[in-house]
Design a protein around this motif. Structure first.
Motif, PDB file in Angstrom:
ATOM      1  N   PHE A 183     -21.749   8.725   2.667  1.00  0.00           N
ATOM      2  CA  PHE A 183     -20.385   8.769   2.142  1.00  0.00           C
ATOM      3  C   PHE A 183     -20.331   8.054   0.782  1.00  0.00           C
ATOM      4  N   VAL A 184     -19.588   8.647  -0.144  1.00  0.00           N
ATOM      5  CA  VAL A 184     -19.411   8.069  -1.476  1.00  0.00           C
ATOM      6  C   VAL A 184     -17.999   7.527  -1.660  1.00  0.00           C
ATOM      7  N   THR A 185     -17.043   8.087  -0.922  1.00  0.00           N
ATOM      8  CA  THR A 185     -15.630   7.706  -1.067  1.00  0.00           C
ATOM      9  C   THR A 185     -15.029   7.394   0.301  1.00  0.00           C
ATOM     10  N   PRO A 186     -13.896   6.679   0.327  1.00  0.00           N
ATOM     11  CA  PRO A 186     -13.220   6.466   1.617  1.00  0.00           C
ATOM     12  C   PRO A 186     -12.751   7.764   2.251  1.00  0.00           C
ATOM     13  N   ALA A 187     -12.410   8.755   1.435  1.00  0.00           N
ATOM     14  CA  ALA A 187     -11.982  10.045   1.977  1.00  0.00           C
ATOM     15  C   ALA A 187     -13.148  10.765   2.657  1.00  0.00           C
ATOM     16  N   ASP A 188     -14.379  10.565   2.182  1.00  0.00           N
ATOM     17  CA  ASP A 188     -15.556  11.109   2.875  1.00  0.00           C
ATOM     18  C   ASP A 188     -15.606  10.589   4.307  1.00  0.00           C
ATOM     19  N   PHE A 189     -15.394   9.283   4.440  1.00  0.00           N
ATOM     20  CA  PHE A 189     -15.413   8.663   5.770  1.00  0.00           C
ATOM     21  C   PHE A 189     -14.307   9.236   6.653  1.00  0.00           C
ATOM     22  N   VAL A 190     -13.099   9.347   6.128  1.00  0.00           N
ATOM     23  CA  VAL A 190     -11.964   9.859   6.900  1.00  0.00           C
ATOM     24  C   VAL A 190     -12.227  11.294   7.343  1.00  0.00           C
ATOM     25  N   ARG A 191     -12.833  12.090   6.464  1.00  0.00           N
ATOM     26  CA  ARG A 191     -13.150  13.488   6.784  1.00  0.00           C
ATOM     27  C   ARG A 191     -14.067  13.569   8.001  1.00  0.00           C
TER      28      ARG A 191
ATOM     29  N   GLY B 172     -12.302  14.361  11.491  1.00  0.00           N
ATOM     30  CA  GLY B 172     -12.482  15.802  11.475  1.00  0.00           C
ATOM     31  C   GLY B 172     -11.333  16.539  10.826  1.00  0.00           C
ATOM     32  N   SER B 173     -10.777  15.954   9.759  1.00  0.00           N
ATOM     33  CA  SER B 173      -9.592  16.550   9.135  1.00  0.00           C
ATOM     34  C   SER B 173      -9.743  16.574   7.628  1.00  0.00           C
ATOM     35  N   SER B 174      -9.868  17.779   7.083  1.00  0.00           N
ATOM     36  CA  SER B 174      -9.924  17.907   5.628  1.00  0.00           C
ATOM     37  C   SER B 174      -8.561  17.615   5.014  1.00  0.00           C
ATOM     38  N   THR B 175      -7.486  17.871   5.763  1.00  0.00           N
ATOM     39  CA  THR B 175      -6.138  17.593   5.253  1.00  0.00           C
ATOM     40  C   THR B 175      -5.922  16.096   5.081  1.00  0.00           C
ATOM     41  N   LEU B 176      -6.284  15.320   6.090  1.00  0.00           N
ATOM     42  CA  LEU B 176      -6.131  13.870   6.015  1.00  0.00           C
ATOM     43  C   LEU B 176      -7.018  13.300   4.911  1.00  0.00           C
ATOM     44  N   ALA B 177      -8.227  13.822   4.784  1.00  0.00           N
ATOM     45  CA  ALA B 177      -9.119  13.366   3.723  1.00  0.00           C
ATOM     46  C   ALA B 177      -8.532  13.677   2.347  1.00  0.00           C
ATOM     47  N   LEU B 178      -7.913  14.853   2.206  1.00  0.00           N
ATOM     48  CA  LEU B 178      -7.285  15.226   0.940  1.00  0.00           C
ATOM     49  C   LEU B 178      -6.142  14.263   0.606  1.00  0.00           C
ATOM     50  N   LEU B 179      -5.338  13.911   1.595  1.00  0.00           N
ATOM     51  CA  LEU B 179      -4.226  12.983   1.370  1.00  0.00           C
ATOM     52  C   LEU B 179      -4.747  11.614   0.940  1.00  0.00           C
ATOM     53  N   VAL B 180      -5.821  11.152   1.573  1.00  0.00           N
ATOM     54  CA  VAL B 180      -6.413   9.865   1.197  1.00  0.00           C
ATOM     55  C   VAL B 180      -6.954   9.927  -0.230  1.00  0.00           C
ATOM     56  N   ALA B 181      -7.583  11.040  -0.591  1.00  0.00           N
ATOM     57  CA  ALA B 181      -8.128  11.187  -1.946  1.00  0.00           C
ATOM     58  C   ALA B 181      -7.021  11.210  -2.990  1.00  0.00           C
ATOM     59  N   ILE B 182      -5.991  12.014  -2.757  1.00  0.00           N
ATOM     60  CA  ILE B 182      -4.875  12.106  -3.711  1.00  0.00           C
ATOM     61  C   ILE B 182      -4.175  10.753  -3.837  1.00  0.00           C
ATOM     62  N   THR B 183      -3.977  10.076  -2.700  1.00  0.00           N
ATOM     63  CA  THR B 183      -3.344   8.755  -2.723  1.00  0.00           C
ATOM     64  C   THR B 183      -4.154   7.783  -3.561  1.00  0.00           C
ATOM     65  N   GLY B 184      -5.473   7.783  -3.380  1.00  0.00           N
ATOM     66  CA  GLY B 184      -6.335   6.888  -4.145  1.00  0.00           C
ATOM     67  C   GLY B 184      -6.282   7.155  -5.628  1.00  0.00           C
TER      68      GLY B 184
ATOM     69  N   ALA C 103     -12.891   9.568 -10.177  1.00  0.00           N
ATOM     70  CA  ALA C 103     -13.667  10.783 -10.427  1.00  0.00           C
ATOM     71  C   ALA C 103     -14.459  11.195  -9.189  1.00  0.00           C
ATOM     72  N   ASN C 104     -15.033  10.217  -8.486  1.00  0.00           N
ATOM     73  CA  ASN C 104     -15.787  10.519  -7.269  1.00  0.00           C
ATOM     74  C   ASN C 104     -14.878  11.113  -6.192  1.00  0.00           C
ATOM     75  N   LEU C 105     -13.654  10.595  -6.077  1.00  0.00           N
ATOM     76  CA  LEU C 105     -12.701  11.150  -5.112  1.00  0.00           C
ATOM     77  C   LEU C 105     -12.393  12.609  -5.425  1.00  0.00           C
TER      78      LEU C 105
END
Length: 546
Positions: A110-118, A122-134, A359-361
């Motif tokens: 994992f490179v980002t916190p959203a990678d971990f959440v994904r 098991g949710s690309s939607t939740l990971a997307l929200l974490v990435a956008i929030t960050g 940028a990584n997010l």
């Protein structure tokens, strides 16, 4: 104000020196290829104890911190000291989740916190929200690094936005070239200059002002004025702002290591043990922060007038300039130039790490997930490099196009925003109990409630009717009190309440949940354990990386 040539020359020389270091960093511990996010974005995941300590210190204690905390002490008194307990309680709170996040990230790449959440939920939607929030929370934070540079330039008599634009253009180029290695190398210089400046200031300035008794007496006299009392300012807290002080300190502590740039520094460490040692050693920066905060009271005793202020007309001016002006009052020109450079260079390290993290997010959790699923390591690295340039460009536009105070207000929003990722990221490393859709609902509730509270907060001093601060009046919720509370604290509380209730309801309704692809052993793995990616002993030039 006339340009102070000696100060400006020394500032420029030191600024150029660290810029050269930024470019040289591309050859420091250089691998065979930088075209991989592990190398460009995380420095090879190979930073030892000292490098990590300087990088995290340079990343977390930003240029804005060095001017804003004393400025808040100068304007509001005791409330500005919240930054000290906030950083004191920070490291014990984040120790356990950070070492677990380091382990699971190194096992799974994992490179980002959203990678971990994904992977965890098991949710690309939740990971997307974490990435956008960050990304959204980080953007104004990058812009605010310019405030520190702008403050010292104003104190030296340099007006206009063009010097800031040039500084960030140089920063953009060497970050593109060297990745995380650039801020890691520059952090040594930045932190050394900060420590030197603070040690000299804490000895010289009180001596010139007649001692600490004279300093606190002057502050007490200023805050005893009726206007200051009405605004809640004072050397001590009053009954109405104590709750806000406590919740602001705790909420800020919970938020800081949720920012993507904070986690980037942690994931670049070579081992769990490195992370643990740094959580024990980083409070040394809190000691320096406490001394820096006292500079605000020294500025009162020295009768410093901020740039643009007109006391007779009730115009406060740019209070961010009080520390640079205090240095100018207390030190000879040559050392004032060094002190100004410490603050100015202090903007480069966090701005670089923040742009890399954002940028990584974008690359891992938006580009690769939704635009080009077949993107390989080379494409990911190139996209991140380009996005890091775009992020810095947007930050410059924010500062050029907005009044500085509006940028500060945006940063206040950022803290409330990033707190809404706490259930998925910080609690997610301990438990998989939450349902993915309950976390999404909690995030939405927390964001909506947080923005509503911030909307209701005015700032009479800047004539902002909305988003004028983060101190929410409990009377807005129907309570008969003058107490205020940190908006982010209430927002994340609602977030957690919705996430817990939503999980019970969804589990009772047997709604399908995402699959957790991590394993329990992933969270306790250490460097060298089976499954943890190996750290190469040699880099591109054949020299030891240790």
């Amino acid at each position: 104000m006339d340009v102070k040539v000696t100060e400006l020359v020394i500032f420029t020389v030191l600024f150029v020196f660290v810029s050269v270091l930024g470019f040289v960093a591309s050859r420091w511990r250089r691998p065979d290829s930088m075209e991989h996010l592990d190398e460009w974005g995380l420095g090879g995941r190979n930073f030892g104890g000292w490098i990590t300590w300087f990088l995290l210190g340079g990343d977390l204690y930003t240029a804005y911190t060095f001017v804003a905390v004393p400025a808040l002490m100068f304007g509001a008194g005791a409330l500005g000291f919240y930054a000290l307990p906030y950083t004191v309680v920070l490291y014990p709170i984040v120790l356990l989740p950070l070492v677990r996040l380091w382990s699971v990230s190194h096992v799974n790449g994992f490179v980002t916190p959203a990678d971990f959440v994904r992977a965890r939920f098991g949710s690309s939607t939740l990971a997307l929200l974490v990435a956008i929030t960050g990304i959204l929370a980080t953007m104004p934070y990058i812009a605010l690094q310019l405030v520190g540079i702008e403050a010292v330039l104003k104190a030296m008599g340099v007006e206009g936005k063009w010097p800031i634009t040039i500084a960030f253009l140089i920063l953009a180029i060497y970050t593109y070239n060297s990745g995380l290695r650039a801020p890691a190398l520059i952090a040594f210089v930045k932190d050394s200059l900060i420590y030197l400046t603070v040690i000299v200031a804490i000895i010289v300035i009180p001596a010139k002002l007649g001692g600490w008794d004279a300093i606190f007496s002057a502050a007490g006299a200023k805050f005893s004025a009726p206007a200051a009392q009405a605004a809640g300012s004072g050397v001590l807290l009053n009954a109405n702002n104590q709750l806000n002080y406590v919740t602001l300190a705790l909420g800020s502590a919970l938020a800081l290591f949720l920012y993507p740039h904070s986690l980037t520094g942690v994931l670049a460490a070579r081992s769990r043990d490195t992370v643990k040692r740094n959580m024990a050693a980083l409070p040394a920066y809190s000691f320096v922060l406490g001394l820096l905060a006292l500079l605000g009271l020294m500025a009162i005793a020295a009768k410093i007038v901020p740039v643009g202020a007109d006391p007779a007309a009730g115009v406060a001016g740019d209070r961010n300039t009080v520390v640079p002006l205090l240095f100018d009052w207390a030190f000879p020109d040559w050392f004032t130039g060094v002190a100004h450079a410490a603050v100015g260079i202090g903007a480069l390290v966090p701005a670089a790490v923040m742009s890399i993290a954002a940028a990584n997010l974008f690359t891992r959790n938006i580009w690769t997930e939704y635009v080009h699923r077949d993107a390989g390591p080379v494409e990911e690295a190139r996209v991140s490099k380009i996005v890091s340039l775009v992020v810095k460009f947007v930050a410059v536009v924010l500062v050029l196009g907005l009044d500085t105070q509006y940028s500060i207000d945006l940063q206040l929003i950022g803290g409330v925003v990033i707190l809404q990722t706490l259930p998925a990221v910080a609690l997610g490393v301990f438990t998989r109990w939450f349902h993915k859709w309950a976390l999404v609902a909690g995030w939405a509730a927390g964001m909506a409630f947080g923005f509503w509270m911030l909307w209701t907060v005015p700032n009479p001093a800047t004539k902002h009717a909305h988003f004028g601060g983060s101190a929410f009046k409990l009377s807005e919720l129907g309570f008969d009190t003058k107490w205020t509370i940190y908006a982010g604290f209430l927002a994340v509380g609602l977030n957690l309440l919705v996430a817990v209730a939503g999980t019970w309801i969804l589990r009772a309704a047997h709604v399908a949940d995402g699959e957790d692809t991590t394993k329990p052993a992933d969270y306790t793995a250490e460097a060298g354990d089976p499954g943890v990616r190996e750290i190469p002993e040699l880099v591109g030039d054949g020299k030891s990386s240790t």
